[in-house]
Scaffold this motif. Structure first.
Motif, PDB file in Angstrom:
ATOM      1  N   ALA A  51      33.467  40.899  44.177  1.00 18.03           N
ATOM      2  CA  ALA A  51      32.437  41.939  44.110  1.00 18.03           C
ATOM      3  C   ALA A  51      31.806  42.049  42.729  1.00 18.03           C
ATOM      4  CB  ALA A  51      33.024  43.281  44.530  1.00 18.03           C
ATOM      5  N   ASP A  52      32.594  41.883  41.688  1.00 22.66           N
ATOM      6  CA  ASP A  52      32.057  41.980  40.326  1.00 22.66           C
ATOM      7  C   ASP A  52      31.527  40.647  39.803  1.00 22.66           C
ATOM      8  OD1 ASP A  52      34.393  40.613  39.886  1.00 22.66           O
ATOM      9  OD2 ASP A  52      35.328  42.140  38.637  1.00 22.66           O
ATOM     10  N   GLY A  53      31.668  39.587  40.571  1.00 19.69           N
ATOM     11  CA  GLY A  53      31.131  38.287  40.209  1.00 19.69           C
ATOM     12  C   GLY A  53      31.967  37.486  39.217  1.00 19.69           C
ATOM     13  N   ASN A  54      33.145  37.992  38.866  1.00 23.17           N
ATOM     14  CA  ASN A  54      33.977  37.312  37.874  1.00 23.17           C
ATOM     15  C   ASN A  54      34.862  36.217  38.455  1.00 23.17           C
ATOM     16  OD1 ASN A  54      33.032  38.833  35.725  1.00 23.17           O
ATOM     17  ND2 ASN A  54      34.508  40.446  36.098  1.00 23.17           N
ATOM     18  N   PHE A  55      35.180  36.301  39.738  1.00 20.18           N
ATOM     19  CA  PHE A  55      36.120  35.368  40.355  1.00 20.18           C
ATOM     20  C   PHE A  55      35.486  34.671  41.544  1.00 20.18           C
ATOM     21  CE2 PHE A  55      38.586  38.626  38.243  1.00 20.18           C
ATOM     22  CZ  PHE A  55      39.445  37.856  37.481  1.00 20.18           C
ATOM     23  N   LEU A  56      36.000  33.485  41.820  1.00 21.98           N
ATOM     24  CA  LEU A  56      35.529  32.683  42.942  1.00 21.98           C
ATOM     25  C   LEU A  56      36.731  32.274  43.778  1.00 21.98           C
ATOM     26  CD1 LEU A  56      33.159  31.131  44.305  1.00 21.98           C
ATOM     27  CD2 LEU A  56      33.695  29.221  42.786  1.00 21.98           C
ATOM     28  N   ALA A  57      36.619  32.474  45.084  1.00 18.83           N
ATOM     29  CA  ALA A  57      37.656  32.035  46.021  1.00 18.83           C
ATOM     30  C   ALA A  57      37.062  30.910  46.864  1.00 18.83           C
ATOM     31  CB  ALA A  57      38.100  33.190  46.915  1.00 18.83           C
ATOM     32  N   LEU A  58      37.787  29.812  46.934  1.00 17.36           N
ATOM     33  CA  LEU A  58      37.351  28.650  47.699  1.00 17.36           C
ATOM     34  C   LEU A  58      38.384  28.338  48.764  1.00 17.36           C
ATOM     35  CD1 LEU A  58      36.415  26.552  44.589  1.00 17.36           C
ATOM     36  CD2 LEU A  58      34.775  27.365  46.274  1.00 17.36           C
ATOM     37  N   THR A  59      37.916  27.988  49.949  1.00 23.24           N
ATOM     38  CA  THR A  59      38.810  27.525  51.010  1.00 23.24           C
ATOM     39  C   THR A  59      38.367  26.132  51.415  1.00 23.24           C
ATOM     40  OG1 THR A  59      39.116  29.784  51.812  1.00 23.24           O
ATOM     41  CG2 THR A  59      39.764  27.998  53.298  1.00 23.24           C
ATOM     42  N   TYR A  60      39.289  25.182  51.269  1.00 23.71           N
ATOM     43  CA  TYR A  60      39.046  23.795  51.664  1.00 23.71           C
ATOM     44  C   TYR A  60      39.787  23.546  52.970  1.00 23.71           C
ATOM     45  CZ  TYR A  60      37.420  23.090  46.906  1.00 23.71           C
ATOM     46  OH  TYR A  60      36.727  23.186  45.726  1.00 23.71           O
ATOM     47  N   HIS A  61      39.061  23.073  53.973  1.00 23.73           N
ATOM     48  CA  HIS A  61      39.691  22.714  55.248  1.00 23.73           C
ATOM     49  C   HIS A  61      39.902  21.202  55.230  1.00 23.73           C
ATOM     50  CE1 HIS A  61      39.335  26.669  57.087  1.00 23.73           C
ATOM     51  NE2 HIS A  61      38.233  26.766  56.364  1.00 23.73           N
ATOM     52  N   VAL A  62      41.158  20.799  55.010  1.00 22.32           N
ATOM     53  CA  VAL A  62      41.469  19.379  54.872  1.00 22.32           C
ATOM     54  C   VAL A  62      42.145  18.841  56.126  1.00 22.32           C
ATOM     55  CG1 VAL A  62      41.700  19.559  52.372  1.00 22.32           C
ATOM     56  CG2 VAL A  62      43.719  19.742  53.796  1.00 22.32           C
TER      57      VAL A  62
END
Length: 87
Positions: A51-62
């Motif tokens: 929400a504050d733009g400081n963090f990024l969450a990534l999900t990789y479907h392998v």
């Protein structure tokens, strides 16, 4: 019950990675995942900014072929200084 009985291979497996948004996280982690699981199509990656733009969450479907493959991906991701957490 053994760990091997919990996960069948080959299978699709989500790997979640979190880190600071400004750290080049996507490029770094995608290179790590692709080194072990092959090229990732754009549809195989989901990104979400905090929400504050400081963090990024990534999900990789392998496409996971073995427990050893997943272990190698997690080892390398957690060794990456830009990764705060890998699930």
């Amino acid at each position: 019950m053994s760990d091997a009985a919990l996960q069948e291979f080959p299978s699709e497996f989500p790997i979640k990675v979190m880190g600071r948004h400004d750290s080049g996280l996507r490029a770094l982690t995608q290179a790590i995942v692709e080194r072990h699981a092959g090229p990732m199509p754009e549809s195989g990656v989901r990104a979400r900014t905090s929400a504050d733009g400081n963090f990024l969450a990534l999900t990789y479907h392998v496409h996971a072929t073995s427990r050893e493959q997943l272990d190698a991906i997690y080892r390398e991701l957690t060794a990456c200084k830009s990764v705060l957490m890998a699930l």
